[in-house]
Write an enzyme that holds these catalytic residues in place. Structure first.
Site, PDB file in Angstrom:
ATOM      1  N   PRO A   2       0.813  -1.223   0.000  1.00  0.00           N
ATOM      2  CG  PRO A   2      -0.737  -1.540   1.679  1.00  0.00           C
ATOM      3  CD  PRO A   2       0.573  -2.046   1.176  1.00  0.00           C
ATOM      4  CD  GLU A   3       4.090   2.547  -3.640  1.00  0.00           C
ATOM      5  OE1 GLU A   3       4.222   3.642  -4.197  1.00  0.00           O
ATOM      6  OE2 GLU A   3       4.655   1.519  -4.028  1.00  0.00           O
ATOM      7  CE  LYS A  59       5.011   4.418   1.195  1.00  0.00           C
ATOM      8  NZ  LYS A  59       6.190   3.544   1.245  1.00  0.00           N
ATOM      9  NE  ARG A 256      11.903  -1.913  -1.539  1.00  0.00           N
ATOM     10  CZ  ARG A 256      10.843  -1.280  -1.084  1.00  0.00           C
ATOM     11  NH1 ARG A 256      10.995  -0.201  -0.348  1.00  0.00           N
ATOM     12  NH2 ARG A 256       9.637  -1.723  -1.345  1.00  0.00           N
TER      13      ARG A 256
END
Ligand SMILES: [Zn+2]
Length: 267
Positions: A2-3, A59, A256
Site C-alpha cells: 500500500p502506497e 501511507k 529495492r
C-alpha cells in the site's frame, strides 16, 4: 504494497462506512500489530466511542475519536482495510476488528504483520514523531518546495522519491511509474536533475498518484483499469515498455527492485 493511492482508498472505506457509528466491540486477534500498546488500553479508548473524521498523511491513515485522540493505521507490505457488512464473516488475516452497533465491522487485515495499529493523542504530533515529510498531495508542496527538497542530493532520484522524510506516500511501485512517466533514469542523482527534468518529475508525481486514486488503486481489478501507456501492468519479469516495446530493465537500487525502460529512460 500500500502506497498513497491505496491508503487513500482505505480512507474512503473508513469515511463511507465507519464515521459516526458507535463501536460496540473491539476485537484484537493478534496483539503484536499494536506494538507496545496493550490490547486493553486500545479497546478502552475505542469501545463505546465513534470515529468522527478520517485523514491520510503519506501511507498513514488516521481517524479521530469523538472522546479525544486518534486511531492510527499503517499498512506495511500487505495491510488493508475492509468494511464487512455480515457480522459472521471475517476476512483472512484480520488482526483488528471494530464491530459497529448498527451494522457490520471494519477489518484491518495484514498477512505479513509489517505495519501498525495504534493510538495517538494528536495527529500533528504523530506525523512529526514519525518524521514524515509533506504529503505528496499537499498543496503547499508545490514545485518550488519539491525543487528545494531534491536540491543538492547525491542520492539517486528513486530513493529520494521513496524517502518518507522528503515526501510522504510514494513507495517502490509508484516511484517506478512516476520516473517512467517523467522519462528519467531511477539511478540519476536527484541533485543533478535540470529545472525542466524536475518540472516533469513533479508533474508526473501528481498525475500518476491522482490517476491511481481515480482508477481505484487498492482494488483487485486495478491493474486492468490503468491508463494505456502505464508501466505498472508491465512491471514484472519479461515485461515490455508500453511506449517503445523494449524489454524492461530490472535492477536493484537502494535495496529495492526498480523497473525502467533503457530506451525511454536512458537507464
Ligand atoms: Zn521505452
Amino acid at each position: 504494497m500500500p502506497e498513497l493511492p491505496d491508503v487513500e482508498s482505505f480512507k474512503r472505506v473508513l469515511a463511507t462506512n465507519a464515521l459516526g457509528k458507535t463501536i460496540e466491540r473491539v476485537v484484537v486477534s493478534d496483539r503484536r500489530i499494536l506494538g507496545e500498546l496493550t490490547a486493553a488500553a486500545f479497546m478502552r479508548r475505542l469501545q463505546g466511542n465513534k470515529l468522527v473524521a478520517a485523514r491520510r498523511h503519506g501511507k498513514h491513515l488516521l481517524a479521530s475519536i469523538d472522546r479525544g485522540g486518534w486511531l492510527t493505521l499503517h499498512f506495511g507490505m500487505t495491510g488493508a482495510l475492509q468494511f464487512v457488512p455480515e457480522p459472521e464473516k471475517e476476512p483472512p488475516f484480520t488482526r483488528v476488528r471494530l464491530d459497529f452497533a448498527a451494522d457490520g465491522h471494519l477489518a484491518y487485515t495484514n498477512k505479513r504483520m509489517i505495519g501498525r495499529v495504534g493510538l495517538a493523542e494528536d495527529a500533528a504530533d504523530f506525523i512529526a514523531a514519525e518524521k514524515l515529510g509533506p504529503d505528496a498531495f499537499d498543496p503547499h508542496f508545490d514545485f518550488d518546495a519539491f525543487k528545494a527538497a531534491m536540491h543538492g542530493g547525491k542520492r539517486d532520484v528513486k530513493s529520494v522519491l521513496m524517502d518518507q522524510e522528503v515526501v510522504a506516500g510514494i513507495g517502490n511501485i509508484y516511484s517506478d511509474e512516476i520516473l517512467f512517466q517523467a522519462r528519467l533514469d531511477p539511478a540519476a542523482p536527484a541533485g543533478m536533475l535540470s529545472w525542466s527534468q524536475l518540472k516533469k518529475l513533479h508533474a508526473a508525481m501528481r498525475d500518476v498518484l491522482k490517476t491511481a486514486v481515480a482508477r481505484g488503486a487498492g482494488s483487485e481489478q486495478f491493474i486492468e483499469r490503468m491508463p494505456e501507456g502505464a508501466l505498472l501492468p508491465q512491471r514484472k519479469k519479461g515485461g515490455h515498455c508500453p511506449r517503445c516495446g523494449s524489454p524492461l530493465k530490472i535492477f536493484k537500487i537502494g535495496g529495492r527492485t526498480a523497473y525502467c525502460c533503457p530506451r525511454c529512460q536512458n537507464c
